[in-house]
Design a protein around this motif. Structure first.
Motif, PDB file in Angstrom:
ATOM      1  N   GLY A  64      -8.965 -35.043 -15.355  1.00 23.00           N
ATOM      2  CA  GLY A  64      -7.868 -34.308 -14.945  1.00 23.00           C
ATOM      3  C   GLY A  64      -8.144 -33.266 -13.943  1.00 23.00           C
ATOM      4  O   GLY A  64      -7.273 -32.790 -13.137  1.00 23.00           O
ATOM      5  N   ASN A  65      -9.287 -32.821 -13.771  1.00 17.81           N
ATOM      6  CA  ASN A  65      -9.652 -31.889 -12.794  1.00 17.81           C
ATOM      7  C   ASN A  65      -9.855 -32.514 -11.292  1.00 17.81           C
ATOM      8  O   ASN A  65      -9.873 -31.839 -10.456  1.00 17.81           O
ATOM      9  N   TRP A  66     -10.289 -33.625 -11.343  1.00 21.54           N
ATOM     10  CA  TRP A  66     -10.813 -34.433 -10.130  1.00 21.54           C
ATOM     11  C   TRP A  66      -9.589 -34.332  -8.909  1.00 21.54           C
ATOM     12  O   TRP A  66      -9.874 -34.354  -7.920  1.00 21.54           O
ATOM     13  N   ALA A  67      -8.445 -34.768  -9.286  1.00 23.99           N
ATOM     14  CA  ALA A  67      -7.320 -34.975  -8.488  1.00 23.99           C
ATOM     15  C   ALA A  67      -7.352 -33.409  -7.586  1.00 23.99           C
ATOM     16  O   ALA A  67      -6.949 -33.552  -6.198  1.00 23.99           O
ATOM     17  N   THR A  68      -7.260 -32.561  -8.452  1.00 21.82           N
ATOM     18  CA  THR A  68      -6.998 -31.147  -7.539  1.00 21.82           C
ATOM     19  C   THR A  68      -8.042 -30.634  -6.772  1.00 21.82           C
ATOM     20  O   THR A  68      -7.938 -30.153  -5.782  1.00 21.82           O
ATOM     21  N   ASP A  69      -9.281 -31.031  -7.197  1.00 22.21           N
ATOM     22  CA  ASP A  69     -10.491 -30.831  -6.360  1.00 22.21           C
ATOM     23  C   ASP A  69     -10.578 -31.454  -5.153  1.00 22.21           C
ATOM     24  O   ASP A  69     -10.858 -31.166  -4.137  1.00 22.21           O
ATOM     25  N   LEU A  70     -10.257 -32.815  -5.497  1.00 16.42           N
ATOM     26  CA  LEU A  70     -10.318 -33.534  -4.123  1.00 16.42           C
ATOM     27  C   LEU A  70      -9.134 -33.246  -3.094  1.00 16.42           C
ATOM     28  O   LEU A  70      -9.461 -33.391  -1.926  1.00 16.42           O
ATOM     29  N   ALA A  71      -8.001 -32.845  -3.640  1.00 20.41           N
ATOM     30  CA  ALA A  71      -6.928 -32.451  -2.797  1.00 20.41           C
ATOM     31  C   ALA A  71      -7.243 -31.129  -2.014  1.00 20.41           C
ATOM     32  O   ALA A  71      -7.190 -30.997  -0.854  1.00 20.41           O
ATOM     33  N   GLY A  72      -7.937 -30.256  -2.711  1.00 18.98           N
ATOM     34  CA  GLY A  72      -8.298 -29.110  -2.289  1.00 18.98           C
ATOM     35  C   GLY A  72      -9.311 -29.045  -1.121  1.00 18.98           C
ATOM     36  O   GLY A  72      -9.280 -28.568   0.017  1.00 18.98           O
ATOM     37  N   GLY A  73     -10.286 -29.888  -1.322  1.00 18.36           N
ATOM     38  CA  GLY A  73     -11.505 -30.150  -0.480  1.00 18.36           C
ATOM     39  C   GLY A  73     -10.799 -30.912   0.929  1.00 18.36           C
ATOM     40  O   GLY A  73     -11.272 -30.518   2.008  1.00 18.36           O
ATOM     41  N   ALA A  74     -10.118 -31.862   0.739  1.00 14.50           N
ATOM     42  CA  ALA A  74      -9.753 -32.591   1.710  1.00 14.50           C
ATOM     43  C   ALA A  74      -8.808 -31.962   2.762  1.00 14.50           C
ATOM     44  O   ALA A  74      -8.699 -31.961   3.959  1.00 14.50           O
ATOM     45  N   GLN A  75      -7.864 -31.050   2.137  1.00 11.14           N
ATOM     46  CA  GLN A  75      -6.779 -30.325   2.900  1.00 11.14           C
ATOM     47  C   GLN A  75      -7.443 -28.948   3.380  1.00 11.14           C
ATOM     48  O   GLN A  75      -6.984 -28.791   4.723  1.00 11.14           O
ATOM     49  N   PHE A  76      -8.184 -28.328   2.866  1.00 12.96           N
ATOM     50  CA  PHE A  76      -8.585 -26.784   3.317  1.00 12.96           C
ATOM     51  C   PHE A  76     -10.118 -26.892   3.312  1.00 12.96           C
ATOM     52  O   PHE A  76     -10.522 -25.665   3.392  1.00 12.96           O
ATOM     53  N   GLY A  77     -10.825 -27.833   3.391  1.00 14.27           N
ATOM     54  CA  GLY A  77     -12.277 -27.610   3.408  1.00 14.27           C
ATOM     55  C   GLY A  77     -12.977 -26.936   2.379  1.00 14.27           C
ATOM     56  O   GLY A  77     -12.574 -27.119   1.024  1.00 14.27           O
ATOM     57  N   TYR A  78     -13.623 -26.166   2.777  1.00 12.41           N
ATOM     58  CA  TYR A  78     -14.420 -25.371   1.642  1.00 12.41           C
ATOM     59  C   TYR A  78     -13.715 -24.078   1.077  1.00 12.41           C
ATOM     60  O   TYR A  78     -14.225 -23.210   0.337  1.00 12.41           O
ATOM     61  N   THR A  79     -12.595 -23.709   1.661  1.00  7.16           N
ATOM     62  CA  THR A  79     -11.953 -22.409   1.182  1.00  7.16           C
ATOM     63  C   THR A  79     -11.829 -22.226  -0.273  1.00  7.16           C
ATOM     64  O   THR A  79     -11.812 -21.049  -0.681  1.00  7.16           O
ATOM     65  N   LEU A  80     -11.411 -23.195  -0.696  1.00  9.83           N
ATOM     66  CA  LEU A  80     -10.891 -22.914  -2.208  1.00  9.83           C
ATOM     67  C   LEU A  80     -12.175 -23.003  -3.066  1.00  9.83           C
ATOM     68  O   LEU A  80     -11.986 -22.976  -4.480  1.00  9.83           O
ATOM     69  N   LEU A  81     -13.377 -23.232  -3.120  1.00 13.06           N
ATOM     70  CA  LEU A  81     -14.481 -22.874  -3.622  1.00 13.06           C
ATOM     71  C   LEU A  81     -14.435 -21.681  -4.341  1.00 13.06           C
ATOM     72  O   LEU A  81     -14.822 -21.585  -5.607  1.00 13.06           O
ATOM     73  N   SER A  82     -13.910 -20.557  -3.885  1.00 14.36           N
ATOM     74  CA  SER A  82     -13.813 -19.276  -4.481  1.00 14.36           C
ATOM     75  C   SER A  82     -12.846 -19.291  -5.651  1.00 14.36           C
ATOM     76  O   SER A  82     -13.116 -18.550  -6.848  1.00 14.36           O
ATOM     77  N   VAL A  83     -11.853 -20.190  -5.680  1.00 15.18           N
ATOM     78  CA  VAL A  83     -10.781 -20.442  -6.729  1.00 15.18           C
ATOM     79  C   VAL A  83     -11.751 -20.890  -8.003  1.00 15.18           C
ATOM     80  O   VAL A  83     -11.541 -20.739  -9.127  1.00 15.18           O
ATOM     81  N   ILE A  84     -12.500 -22.080  -7.653  1.00 18.23           N
ATOM     82  CA  ILE A  84     -13.316 -22.765  -8.667  1.00 18.23           C
ATOM     83  C   ILE A  84     -14.252 -21.816  -9.372  1.00 18.23           C
ATOM     84  O   ILE A  84     -14.357 -21.682 -10.426  1.00 18.23           O
ATOM     85  N   LEU A  85     -14.812 -20.973  -8.626  1.00 17.05           N
ATOM     86  CA  LEU A  85     -15.719 -19.830  -8.951  1.00 17.05           C
ATOM     87  C   LEU A  85     -14.992 -18.666 -10.079  1.00 17.05           C
ATOM     88  O   LEU A  85     -15.578 -18.801 -11.039  1.00 17.05           O
ATOM     89  N   ILE A  86     -13.865 -18.351  -9.566  1.00 20.26           N
ATOM     90  CA  ILE A  86     -13.065 -17.493 -10.372  1.00 20.26           C
ATOM     91  C   ILE A  86     -12.728 -18.037 -11.776  1.00 20.26           C
ATOM     92  O   ILE A  86     -12.853 -17.614 -12.692  1.00 20.26           O
ATOM     93  N   SER A  87     -12.219 -19.397 -11.621  1.00 21.89           N
ATOM     94  CA  SER A  87     -11.772 -20.033 -12.870  1.00 21.89           C
ATOM     95  C   SER A  87     -12.997 -20.174 -13.907  1.00 21.89           C
ATOM     96  O   SER A  87     -12.605 -20.254 -14.937  1.00 21.89           O
ATOM     97  N   ASN A  88     -14.033 -20.449 -13.318  1.00 23.28           N
ATOM     98  CA  ASN A  88     -15.172 -20.497 -14.045  1.00 23.28           C
ATOM     99  C   ASN A  88     -15.643 -19.563 -14.892  1.00 23.28           C
ATOM    100  O   ASN A  88     -15.972 -19.523 -15.794  1.00 23.28           O
ATOM    101  N   ILE A  89     -15.530 -18.154 -13.934  1.00 25.93           N
ATOM    102  CA  ILE A  89     -15.905 -16.975 -14.733  1.00 25.93           C
ATOM    103  C   ILE A  89     -15.008 -16.702 -15.802  1.00 25.93           C
ATOM    104  O   ILE A  89     -15.315 -16.031 -17.004  1.00 25.93           O
ATOM    105  N   MET A  90     -13.705 -17.156 -15.667  1.00 28.69           N
ATOM    106  CA  MET A  90     -12.650 -17.092 -16.771  1.00 28.69           C
ATOM    107  C   MET A  90     -13.221 -17.808 -17.977  1.00 28.69           C
ATOM    108  O   MET A  90     -12.742 -17.450 -18.999  1.00 28.69           O
ATOM    109  N   ALA A  91     -13.458 -19.142 -17.720  1.00 32.19           N
ATOM    110  CA  ALA A  91     -14.071 -19.942 -18.843  1.00 32.19           C
ATOM    111  C   ALA A  91     -15.153 -19.285 -19.292  1.00 32.19           C
ATOM    112  O   ALA A  91     -15.068 -19.581 -20.619  1.00 32.19           O
TER     113      ALA A  91
END
Length: 452
Positions: A64-91
């Motif tokens: 379920g996580n793969w599609a959003t990660d794939l779309a984020g990388g393809a469209q916006f490069g590495y920019t959304l890595l910070s979102v993955i980091l923040i969500s992981n800290i929440m987890a």
């Protein structure tokens, strides 16, 4: 006249902060079955607690996580890595709370809800949780079916039907002991990690871009499309069934039941889940980095479906190995999620309803709930339908998440329930911030998904 603890609880319904008293332990067949050495080095004790965190980490890297990660990388490069980091800290924060609840009270989150709330409220929470588990199971079924189709050419409908056979695997592992389940899960996580480590080498990403991507960028809030995908990443990361799962499986350890023993167990369990979730961070970040390196800035920036990414990776990276590794990692992810989904389903039903079903029957019911809509949609709409089902499963999970997070934070902050083991004020403050952020973001994501 002698009065039993249950009778005393009935006459004093809010004694110790609970409305009711749990009658049996969570997952009784494996409860306290793994020994923890009373003496010896810190490392020996730590190793005894290693395992539950990795079962939890599976939910943070499921299909379920793969599609959003794939779309984020393809469209916006590495920019959304910070979102993955923040969500992981929440987890990491939320999973530490679930370990605290399970160890301090001897209840999993489902049992705690049943023992705290009235029967109508508890029943409503159970229905919502069952919907979320069915949605998660649906994502696992589709992810495994897609992987079987990509790797071996098995038609999607047959792949979906094949996933029902995992019932036998789960039963076999449960009969051999809980450590076997943990060993299989850790092995499959290792496979996923190795696959993406090789993918990183093959894709040759920009190290400077990766480092910059982990720094939050105000552009994420200014760009509506970037914000929406960011919400999708956040919404798909923290899984509600993981909160029920973790609060139960930490009780498989035979730790000392004194206050100090429980305090030590909470510390070791938190370390275990934190290390495991850092591996989940690597996997999710690797998916986005791979997509950014292979597709961003090319004609394939619009790629968002798992099948498209699989077929486009080989020409993009110049080797067929890239696509094969991607498919193997997807299959391992789907099978891993199946194992943990089985346990979560059992914990939720037994915890909320205080009933026992045979494991094969419980799993078969849950799996059929996922298989039937998958077969119908694939038969009517083909591959496109699987992507829509994955999106629907994430929306359902997002909707249910707050109904698990808010009770969890309430419970761990209640000194009547946890005594001196209640979460400290700074941790509660952070937890409430996370709970409010998750509720707002998932509400916005749900609104955007429904109304476009």
């Amino acid at each position: 006249m002698n009065v039993t603890p249950q009778e005393r609880q009935a006459t004093q319904p809010y004694a110790n902060g609970w409305r009711r008293q749990s009658e049996q332990p969570s997952l009784p067949e494996v409860h306290r079955t793994i020994a923890v050495p009373g003496k010896g080095s810190w490392m020996r004790k730590m190793l005894a607690f290693v395992g539950p965190g990795y079962l939890v980490a599976v939910g943070y890297m499921d299909p379920g996580n793969w599609a959003t990660d794939l779309a984020g990388g393809a469209q916006f490069g590495y920019t959304l890595l910070s979102v993955i980091l923040i969500s992981n800290i929440m987890a990491i924060l939320l999973q530490s709370l679930t370990a605290r609840l399970g160890i301090a009270t001897g209840r999993d989150l489902a049992q705690a809800c049943r023992d705290h709330y009235s029967k109508p409220v508890s029943f409503a929470l159970w229905i919502l949780c069952e919907l979320a588990i069915a949605a998660c199971d649906l994502a696992e079924v589709i992810g495994s079916a897609i992987a079987l189709n990509l790797l071996f050419g098995i038609p999607l409908i047959y792949g979906v039907l094949l996933t029902s056979l995992d019932v036998m695997l789960v039963l076999l592992l449960q009969n051999r002991g809980f450590r076997y389940i943990e060993a299989i899960v850790i092995s499959l996580i290792t496979v996923i990690g190795i696959c993406f480590a090789v993918e990183m080498v093959l894709s040759r990403p920009e190290l400077a871009g990766i480092a910059q991507g982990f720094v939050p960028n105000k552009q994420i809030l200014a760009n509506p499309e970037m914000l929406y995908i960011s919400l999708g990443i956040l919404g798909a990361t923290v899984m509600p069934h993981n909160l029920y799962l973790h609060s139960s499986i930490v009780q498989t350890r035979q730790y000392d039941r004194s206050i100090e023993g429980k305090r030590s167990a909470i510390r070791f369990a938190t370390i275990d889940s934190t290390v495991a979730l850092m591996l989940a961070l690597f996997v999710n970040a690797a998916i986005l980095i791979l997509s950014a390196a292979a597709f961003h800035g090319t004609a394939n920036e619009g790629v968002a479906e798992i099948q498209d990414a699989y077929h486009l990776l080989a020409p993009a990276l110049g080797t067929g190995v890239a696509s094969i590794l991607f498919g193997v990692a997807l299959l391992a992810s789907g099978q891993n999620s199946t194992l943990t989904g089985t346990l979560a389903g059992q914990i939720v039903m037994e915890g909320f309803l205080n009933i026992r079903l045979k494991p094969w029957l419980r799993r078969l019911i849950t799996r059929l709930i996922a298989i039937i809509p998958a077969v119908i949609v694939i038969g009517l709409y083909g591959e496109k339908g699987t992507t829509d089902l994955l999106i629907l499963s994430q929306v359902i999970l997002s909707l249910q998440l707050s109904f698990a997070v808010i009770p969890l934070v309430l419970f761990v902050g209640d000194k009547r329930k946890l005594g001196t083991l209640a979460a400290p004020k700074w941790m509660l403050a952070l937890s409430w911030i996370v709970a409010i952020v998750i509720a707002c973001l998932n509400g916005y994501l749900l609104y955007g998904t429904i109304f476009g």
